[in-house]
Scaffold this motif. Sequence first.
Motif, short mmCIF file in Angstrom:
data_model
loop_
_atom_site.label_atom_id
_atom_site.label_comp_id
_atom_site.label_asym_id
_atom_site.label_seq_id
_atom_site.Cartn_x
_atom_site.Cartn_y
_atom_site.Cartn_z
N TYR A 1 0.83 -1.21 0.00
CA TYR A 1 0.00 0.00 0.00
C TYR A 1 0.86 1.26 0.00
CZ TYR A 1 -4.49 -2.33 0.35
OH TYR A 1 -5.60 -3.08 0.08
N LEU B 1 1.72 1.85 -3.55
CA LEU B 1 0.59 2.41 -4.27
C LEU B 1 0.50 3.92 -4.03
CD1 LEU B 1 -2.02 1.85 -5.95
CD2 LEU B 1 -3.19 1.62 -3.75
N LEU C 1 -6.93 5.02 -10.61
CA LEU C 1 -7.47 4.57 -9.33
C LEU C 1 -8.92 4.99 -9.12
CD1 LEU C 1 -4.39 5.24 -7.03
CD2 LEU C 1 -5.22 3.02 -7.86
#
Length: 135
Positions: free
Chosen positions: A41, A44, A128
């Motif tokens: 994460y 990301l 996203l």
Amino acid sequence: MRKVTATIGKNPYKTTITNGTHQVIADEPIPHGKDLGPTPYDLLLNALGACICMTVKMYADRKNWDLEELKVELTQNRVYHEDCIECSSEEGYVHVIDKCITIRGNLNDKQRNRLLEIANKCPVHKTLSKEILIR
């Protein structure tokens, strides 16, 4: 388009990620991993933060605006869909990414507001924000 390869061996969660010319180590924090690199994460959020910075910088450069520094702070959290007022999901969890953008430079309010608009138009943000199909 470069191919990204992620490889894990016997080391609990240390993962080596390569794209042909660059290498990054990812890991899980202690006690699960050894905290040798960012978590998935974190990576990301790194991608989103880098894309926002680069997109805004390109725009400011093209306009010859005096952007001295752009700082993007991002956090990611998972909330139950019922606790998310602005979310449309009806089941499970929603991943919420909060961002805080700080702009330094000799810019007027109109320019600053335009740069904040441009931040939402970076390619990773668009990706996203839309449906994603992983095959």
